[in-house]
Design a protein around this motif. Structure first.
Motif, short mmCIF file in Angstrom:
data_model
loop_
_atom_site.label_atom_id
_atom_site.label_comp_id
_atom_site.label_asym_id
_atom_site.label_seq_id
_atom_site.Cartn_x
_atom_site.Cartn_y
_atom_site.Cartn_z
N VAL A 216 0.84 -1.20 0.00
CA VAL A 216 0.00 0.00 0.00
C VAL A 216 0.88 1.25 0.00
N ASP A 217 1.98 1.20 0.75
CA ASP A 217 2.91 2.33 0.73
C ASP A 217 3.53 2.51 -0.66
N VAL A 218 3.81 1.40 -1.35
CA VAL A 218 4.34 1.48 -2.71
C VAL A 218 3.31 2.11 -3.65
N LEU A 219 2.03 1.85 -3.42
CA LEU A 219 0.99 2.49 -4.23
C LEU A 219 1.06 4.01 -4.08
N LYS A 220 1.29 4.47 -2.87
CA LYS A 220 1.47 5.91 -2.66
C LYS A 220 2.65 6.43 -3.47
N LYS A 221 3.72 5.67 -3.48
CA LYS A 221 4.91 6.09 -4.22
C LYS A 221 4.64 6.10 -5.72
N LYS A 222 3.92 5.10 -6.21
CA LYS A 222 3.63 5.04 -7.65
C LYS A 222 2.73 6.18 -8.10
N LEU A 275 -13.03 0.09 14.06
CA LEU A 275 -11.87 0.02 13.18
C LEU A 275 -12.20 -0.74 11.90
N VAL A 276 -12.95 -1.83 12.04
CA VAL A 276 -13.38 -2.59 10.86
C VAL A 276 -14.16 -1.69 9.91
N THR A 277 -15.08 -0.92 10.47
CA THR A 277 -15.90 -0.01 9.66
C THR A 277 -15.04 1.03 8.95
N ARG A 278 -14.06 1.57 9.66
CA ARG A 278 -13.22 2.61 9.07
C ARG A 278 -12.29 2.06 7.99
N ILE A 279 -11.76 0.86 8.20
CA ILE A 279 -10.89 0.28 7.17
C ILE A 279 -11.72 -0.13 5.95
N ASP A 280 -12.90 -0.69 6.18
CA ASP A 280 -13.81 -0.99 5.06
C ASP A 280 -14.07 0.28 4.24
N ALA A 281 -14.38 1.36 4.95
CA ALA A 281 -14.70 2.63 4.27
C ALA A 281 -13.47 3.17 3.54
N ALA A 282 -12.28 2.97 4.10
CA ALA A 282 -11.06 3.47 3.47
C ALA A 282 -10.80 2.74 2.15
N LEU A 320 -5.46 4.94 4.37
CA LEU A 320 -5.57 3.48 4.38
C LEU A 320 -4.32 2.84 4.96
N GLU A 321 -3.17 3.34 4.55
CA GLU A 321 -1.92 2.80 5.08
C GLU A 321 -1.82 3.01 6.59
N THR A 322 -2.14 4.21 7.05
CA THR A 322 -2.03 4.53 8.47
C THR A 322 -2.97 3.67 9.30
N LEU A 323 -4.20 3.50 8.84
CA LEU A 323 -5.17 2.67 9.56
C LEU A 323 -4.64 1.26 9.77
N GLN A 324 -3.99 0.73 8.75
CA GLN A 324 -3.51 -0.65 8.86
C GLN A 324 -2.17 -0.73 9.60
N GLN A 325 -1.25 0.16 9.25
CA GLN A 325 0.09 0.09 9.83
C GLN A 325 0.09 0.42 11.32
N VAL A 326 -0.79 1.30 11.73
CA VAL A 326 -0.80 1.74 13.13
C VAL A 326 -1.95 1.09 13.90
N GLU A 327 -3.19 1.39 13.50
CA GLU A 327 -4.34 0.95 14.30
C GLU A 327 -4.62 -0.54 14.18
N LEU A 328 -4.54 -1.09 12.97
CA LEU A 328 -4.77 -2.52 12.81
C LEU A 328 -3.67 -3.32 13.52
N ALA A 329 -2.43 -2.89 13.35
CA ALA A 329 -1.32 -3.57 14.02
C ALA A 329 -1.50 -3.55 15.53
N GLY A 337 6.75 -3.17 12.28
CA GLY A 337 8.17 -2.91 12.12
C GLY A 337 8.45 -1.85 11.08
N PHE A 338 9.73 -1.74 10.71
CA PHE A 338 10.22 -0.71 9.81
C PHE A 338 9.71 -0.97 8.39
N ASN A 339 9.21 0.07 7.76
CA ASN A 339 8.76 -0.03 6.37
C ASN A 339 9.93 0.33 5.47
N ALA A 340 10.24 -0.60 4.55
CA ALA A 340 11.40 -0.42 3.65
C ALA A 340 11.27 0.83 2.80
#
Length: 344
Positions: A216-222, A275-282, A320-329, A337-340
């Motif tokens: 998902v982070d790579v999608l942001k970069k692309k 959180l499920v509702t917010r990630i679904d919506a994202a 979307l990335e933040t919801l998963q990387q921070v709140e879902l984790a 962990g560290f994102n490459a």
């Protein structure tokens, strides 16, 4: 008494099995058997179809539109696979053999032409010994779609390369699939614990999620690179993925679908209904914004009036990335962990 015990034993056994079941292992098995392995199989199938179409075109049996459609299907399957590349495909420099991006110095075009100038007709052996830049879909796309290449009149020059790339891709995906099979293959590693890769289902699930969130982070970069986010706001249209075939947005949609396929299995483990509702919506919001893009990305990034729409899409991906990387984790108790890609 014996009859009563006979009736009670199945109930006790069912309760014992239920008590010992591990929801995370069940989800990891679902991801393996219903998402990850099928995605690799479909990618391999698309490569086989690409080889058939390439050979047909070079034999004069198919027109260039058939070749283009086969390329689109392969590119879409590859894009879908990227959030799911846990294990063999993420190792041994294999992903670079499929696609070379970003191509900041037009290396694809230069290396293709240099290779063909040095070895004409090109042999499979020469291609296998060449750079990854010329072995994958980026080089294939250059030959089929670049305005500087007249494939109709120069088929003798370029067909050995196209056929060689298609063969290389089929062999590569076949090799990767073989590494998913067998008693020590990736399928077993993701479903039977402990093993040489993962001590538990928790570790395996964490690895799957790290792969997906990084994608998902790579999608942001692309999206962000051609928008000029790394170039002081100056658009870089030729840094859009698949700009020659004008398929950048399609790639983003396919990769988002791959990421969402992981989320759809993981969501049952999340304790927070909010959180499920917010990630679904994202996911829904990002998907809608991608589908609403009115033109190819290579065109949109050059139009000032489209910047707000592109920025809105970028912000949606970031959310979307933040919801998963921070709140879902945090909810799952999994260390992402560290994102490459951090800092890109």
């Amino acid at each position: 008494m014996k009859m009563r015990m006979r009736n009670v034993l199945p109930v006790l056994l069912a309760m014992l099995v239920a008590a010992c079941s591990d929801p995370r292992q069940e989800v990891t098995e679902q991801l393996t058997n219903q998402v990850l392995l099928p995605a690799h199989e479909k990618w391999h199938g698309s490569n086989a179809a690409l080889l058939v179409a390439t050979e047909g075109f070079c034999a004069g049996e198919l027109d260039v539109s058939a070749l283009e459609q086969a390329f689109y299907r392969t590119l879409q399957q590859w894009s879908y696979l990227q959030p799911l590349m846990i294990g063999p495909m993420a190792e041994g420099n294999r992903s670079w053999q499929v696609q070379f991006w970003p191509d900041k110095r037009n290396m694809v075009a230069r290396q293709v032409e240099d290779l063909l100038a040095a070895a004409s007709p090109l042999s499979q052996e020469a291609l296998e010994g060449a750079s990854v830049v010329v072995q994958g879909l980026s080089a294939f796309e250059y030959v089929v779609f670049d305005e500087a290449v007249d494939l109709t009149s120069q088929g003798d020059r370029y067909c050995p390369l196209l056929t060689g790339i298609a063969r290389h891709q089929q062999a590569l995906s076949g090799e990767v699939l073989s590494l998913w099979a067998g008693s020590e293959g990736m399928t077993v590693m993701l479903t039977a614990f402990p093993n040489a890769r993962f001590a538990s289902a928790d570790e395996a699930l964490g690895s799957i999620l790290r792969t997906q969130i990084t994608a998902v982070d790579v999608l942001k970069k692309k999206l962000g690179v051609p928008m000029g986010r790394l170039n002081q706001g100056v658009a870089q249209p030729w840094q859009a993925e698949a700009w020659r075939s004008q398929h950048s947005a399609g790639n983003l949609q396919a990769s988002l679908s791959g990421a969402q396929a992981v989320w759809e299995r993981v969501r049952s483990l999340v304790a927070s209904a909010d959180l499920v509702t917010r990630i679904d919506a994202a996911y829904q919001d990002t998907g809608k914004k991608l589908a609403a893009l009115p033109a190819p990305l290579v065109t949109l990034v050059q139009e000032p009036e489209q910047q707000s729409q592109l920025q809105s899409l970028y912000d949606s991906l970031d959310n979307l990335e933040t919801l998963q990387q921070v709140e879902l984790a945090r909810d799952l108790g999994i260390q992402i962990g560290f994102n490459a890609n951090d800092g890109d």
